[in-house]
Scaffold this active site. Structure first.
Site, PDB file in Angstrom:
ATOM      1  N   GLU A 202     -40.292  -5.754 -47.021  1.00 56.01           N
ATOM      2  CA  GLU A 202     -41.187  -4.839 -46.219  1.00 56.01           C
ATOM      3  C   GLU A 202     -41.020  -3.682 -46.509  1.00 56.01           C
ATOM      4  O   GLU A 202     -39.945  -2.812 -46.652  1.00 56.01           O
ATOM      5  CB  GLU A 202     -40.977  -5.158 -44.766  1.00 56.01           C
TER       6      GLU A 202
ATOM      7  N   ASP B  25     -46.201  -2.399 -44.235  1.00 55.59           N
ATOM      8  CA  ASP B  25     -46.357  -1.996 -43.023  1.00 55.59           C
ATOM      9  C   ASP B  25     -47.115  -0.697 -43.058  1.00 55.59           C
ATOM     10  O   ASP B  25     -48.401  -0.593 -42.612  1.00 55.59           O
ATOM     11  CB  ASP B  25     -45.085  -1.890 -42.391  1.00 55.59           C
TER      12      ASP B  25
ATOM     13  N   GLY C 157     -43.062  -4.027 -34.429  1.00 54.73           N
ATOM     14  CA  GLY C 157     -42.657  -3.494 -33.318  1.00 54.73           C
ATOM     15  C   GLY C 157     -42.104  -2.068 -33.448  1.00 54.73           C
ATOM     16  O   GLY C 157     -41.843  -1.709 -34.633  1.00 54.73           O
TER      17      GLY C 157
ATOM     18  N   LYS D  97     -34.607 -10.083 -39.849  1.00 55.91           N
ATOM     19  CA  LYS D  97     -35.130  -9.028 -40.388  1.00 55.91           C
ATOM     20  C   LYS D  97     -33.944  -7.872 -40.703  1.00 55.91           C
ATOM     21  O   LYS D  97     -33.683  -7.390 -39.617  1.00 55.91           O
ATOM     22  CB  LYS D  97     -36.582  -8.330 -39.786  1.00 55.91           C
TER      23      LYS D  97
ATOM     24  N   LYS E 294     -32.884  -4.203 -41.937  1.00 53.44           N
ATOM     25  CA  LYS E 294     -33.259  -2.904 -42.338  1.00 53.44           C
ATOM     26  C   LYS E 294     -32.333  -2.800 -43.536  1.00 53.44           C
ATOM     27  O   LYS E 294     -31.105  -3.105 -43.486  1.00 53.44           O
ATOM     28  CB  LYS E 294     -32.955  -1.826 -41.471  1.00 53.44           C
TER      29      LYS E 294
ATOM     30  N   ASP F 245     -36.402  -4.792 -44.434  1.00 51.71           N
ATOM     31  CA  ASP F 245     -37.441  -3.782 -44.586  1.00 51.71           C
ATOM     32  C   ASP F 245     -36.752  -2.355 -44.887  1.00 51.71           C
ATOM     33  O   ASP F 245     -35.889  -2.034 -44.193  1.00 51.71           O
ATOM     34  CB  ASP F 245     -37.792  -3.680 -42.893  1.00 51.71           C
TER      35      ASP F 245
ATOM     36  N   SER G  66     -35.587  -7.431 -35.597  1.00 53.70           N
ATOM     37  CA  SER G  66     -35.083  -6.312 -36.679  1.00 53.70           C
ATOM     38  C   SER G  66     -33.839  -5.739 -36.296  1.00 53.70           C
ATOM     39  O   SER G  66     -33.771  -5.261 -35.320  1.00 53.70           O
ATOM     40  CB  SER G  66     -36.116  -5.371 -36.615  1.00 53.70           C
TER      41      SER G  66
ATOM     42  N   LYS H 234     -49.194  -3.548 -36.912  1.00 47.63           N
ATOM     43  CA  LYS H 234     -48.776  -2.861 -35.610  1.00 47.63           C
ATOM     44  C   LYS H 234     -50.015  -1.998 -35.024  1.00 47.63           C
ATOM     45  O   LYS H 234     -50.665  -1.289 -35.648  1.00 47.63           O
ATOM     46  CB  LYS H 234     -47.772  -1.614 -35.999  1.00 47.63           C
TER      47      LYS H 234
HETATM   48  O1  OSB Z   1     -40.391  -0.414 -39.908  1.00 45.07           O
HETATM   49  O2  OSB Z   1     -40.925  -2.271 -38.516  1.00 45.07           O
HETATM   50  C1  OSB Z   1     -40.590  -1.075 -38.849  1.00 45.07           C
HETATM   51  C2  OSB Z   1     -38.884   0.439 -35.445  1.00 45.07           C
HETATM   52  C3  OSB Z   1     -39.269   1.584 -35.532  1.00 45.07           C
HETATM   53  C4  OSB Z   1     -40.006   2.174 -36.528  1.00 45.07           C
HETATM   54  C5  OSB Z   1     -40.414   1.134 -37.468  1.00 45.07           C
HETATM   55  C6  OSB Z   1     -39.787  -0.095 -37.481  1.00 45.07           C
HETATM   56  C7  OSB Z   1     -39.155  -0.555 -36.551  1.00 45.07           C
HETATM   57  C8  OSB Z   1     -38.579  -2.006 -36.623  1.00 45.07           C
HETATM   58  C9  OSB Z   1     -38.240  -2.443 -34.880  1.00 45.07           C
HETATM   59  O3  OSB Z   1     -38.226  -2.323 -37.380  1.00 45.07           O
HETATM   60  C10 OSB Z   1     -39.002  -3.201 -34.518  1.00 45.07           C
HETATM   61  C11 OSB Z   1     -38.661  -3.631 -33.158  1.00 45.07           C
HETATM   62  O4  OSB Z   1     -37.680  -4.205 -32.929  1.00 45.07           O
HETATM   63  O5  OSB Z   1     -39.427  -2.912 -32.115  1.00 45.07           O
HETATM   64 MG    MG Z   2     -41.402  -1.806 -41.140  1.00 42.05          MG
END
Ligand code: OSB
Ligand code: MG
Length: 376
Positions: free
Chosen positions: A214, A239, A291, A162, A164, A189, A136, A263
C-alpha cells in the site's frame, strides 16, 4: 426535501488504548471533530477523519473546523437538499477540504437513512450482510512485540494482517512473519516512505507473497507508482493518492495500482466513495475500506460502506476495543471468530450514540442554527 434545524460541531479528546505508529509518526490520543445534525426531530452524526497534524493529509481537525464553520455549514443550513448526494453540488465551489465535506455529507446520509427508516448500508446500495475484516498493525518497539500482536489478532479471527512499514522496518519483519505464518493474507502499508532509489529493494518483496503493497511512494503520485508496478508481481494498492473517481480512473488506466483502498473521508464523502467503488468495479479492480482510527460513529459509517459489492477484500475496519477503552456508541463494534462484522439491519447507522459519554469528552463546540424559513 431535507431542511436542517441545526449543525453542531464538537471536538472530543480520546486516548488510544495502544499508540499507533506509522512511517509518518506516532499517535497516542486523538482530537476528533464530530458533527451533529438536527432535523425533523431526528439527530444524525458525522465524524471528520482529519488528524491533529497534516501528516497523512493536508487537512487537520483545525482546518476542517474552520472550513465547516465558515463555508460548509452555512451553505448546508440554507439548502433545500433533495438527496444527501446534493451536498456535492452544494460544496463544489470550495476546493479541496474533502474530509471536512465528508463529515457533513455523511451525517446527511445518516439522517436520510433515519427519515426513510432503512439501514444506512441499504441506502448506500450495500448488498453484504457481513463484512470481512483485517487489522492494520503499527510499527512496534521490537519485532517480538509485533509477533505477539499478530498472534493475538489471528486468534481473534481477523482475515488479513497489514503491517505498517518503513525503511528499516520491512524485510526483516516480513521474513520473520512469513517464517512463522507462511499462508496468512499479509500486506504492508508504507504511507509514502520509499523513493525511486528503493525500487530494487521493493521488488525483492515479491518473495514474501504479499496480498498488496500500500502506497509505497509519494502521497500525491500516480506516474512513479506505475513504473514501480511494472517491476513487481505483487499488487500495489493506492490510498493517499486517490482523492476522487477521476484519480481512480487515472490510476487504473496507467496501471499505478491493481487494488484501491477507499476511505470515505479521504474522497470527500459517501457520494464520491460510491463513485470510486463503481469505477473500480466496472474495471475489475477490487477495493477495500480503509480506516483512520475512527470512533464508533465513523466506524459505523465504514461498516455501511463496506457492504457494497466490490468491497471484496478484508478492510481495516475492526473492533472498537482495539482502539478505545470505551467507545462512544453502543453496542460497540465487535468482530466474530470468523473475522466478520455483521452489517446492522435496523434503521440508520445501527448503533446508538452515547451522548453522556460524548458530553464528558467534549472540549469545544460551536452550533449553527437555520434561519427562519418562510413556509408556504
Ligand atoms: O494509511 O491506512 C492508513 C491510520 C491512520 C492514518 C492512515 C492509515 C491508518 C491505518 C489504520 O492504517 C487503520 C485503522 O485501523 O483505522
Ligand atoms: Mg494506508
Amino acid at each position: 426535501m431535507i431542511n436542517l434545524d441545526s449543525i453542531q460541531l464538537r471536538e472530543i479528546n480520546l486516548p488510544l488504548s495502544h499508540p499507533f505508529e506509522t512511517s509518518f509518526g506516532r499517535t497516542t490520543a486523538r482530537r476528533i471533530l464530530l458533527i451533529e445534525l438536527e432535523a425533523e426531530g431526528l439527530t444524525a452524526w458525522g465524524e471528520c477523519v482529519a488528524g491533529e497534524h497534516p501528516y497523512f493529509s493536508d487537512e487537520t481537525i483545525d482546518t476542517a473546523w474552520m472550513i465547516i464553520a465558515s463555508e460548509l455549514a452555512p451553505r448546508l443550513l440554507d439548502a433545500d437538499l433533495e438527496t444527501p448526494g446534493g451536498c456535492v453540488d452544494l460544496f463544489k465551489q470550495i476546493r479541496g477540504h474533502r474530509m471536512a465535506k465528508g463529515a457533513l455529507e455523511n451525517a446527511v446520509w445518516d439522517l436520510q437513512a433515519q427519515i426513510d427508516g432503512v439501514p444506512l448500508a441499504t441506502l448506500l446500495g450495500g448488498v453484504r450482510s457481513t463484512i470481512p475484516c483485517g487489522v492494520s498493525i503499527g510499527i512496534q518497539p521490537t519485532p517480538e512485540q509485533l509477533m505477539d500482536k499478530i498472534e493475538t489478532e489471528l486468534a481473534a479471527g481477523y482475515q488479513r494482517i497489514k503491517l505498517k512499514c518503513k525503511p528499516g522496518w520491512d524485510n526483516r519483519i516480513f521474513e520473520a512473519v512469513r517464517k512463522r505464518w507462511p499462508d496468512i493474507l499479509l500486506s504492508c502499508d508504507a504511507n509514502s516512505a520509499y523513493r525511486m532509489k528503493d525500487f530494487n529493494h521493493i521488488a525483492g518483496w515479491d518473495e514474501f507473497q504479499l496480498l498488496m503493497i500500500e502506497q509505497p511512494l509519494w502521497y500525491d503520485d500516480f506516474y512513479f507508482h506505475s513504473l514501480l508496478q511494472k517491476r513487481l508481481d505483487t499488487a500495489i494498492c493506492l490510498d493517499e493518492s486517490i482523492r476522487n473517481r477521476r484519480d481512480a480512473l487515472a490510476a487504473i488506466d496507467m496501471e499505478s495500482c491493481r487494488i484501491i483502498n477507499i476511505k470515505v473521508g479521504r474522497v470527500g464523502g459517501f457520494s464520491e466513495a460510491i463513485a470510486v467503488h463503481n469505477a473500480a468495479a466496472e474495471r475489475g479492480i477490487p477495493v477495500w475500506c480503509g480506516g483512520m482510527l475512527e470512533t464508533g460513529i465513523g466506524r459505523s459509517h465504514n461498516i455501511a460502506l463496506s457492504s457494497l459489492s466490490n468491497f471484496s477484500l478484508p478492510g481495516d475496519v475492526s473492533a472498537s476495543a482495539r482502539y478505545w477503552s470505551e467507545d462512544i456508541i453502543e453496542p460497540e463494534v465487535t468482530v466474530s471468530p470468523a473475522g466478520e462484522i455483521a452489517v446492522p439491519t435496523t434503521a440508520g447507522r445501527g448503533f446508538e450514540v452515547r451522548r453522556d459519554r460524548i458530553e464528558s469528552l467534549t472540549v469545544r463546540r460551536q452550533t449553527f442554527h437555520a434561519r427562519a424559513r418562510v413556509t408556504a
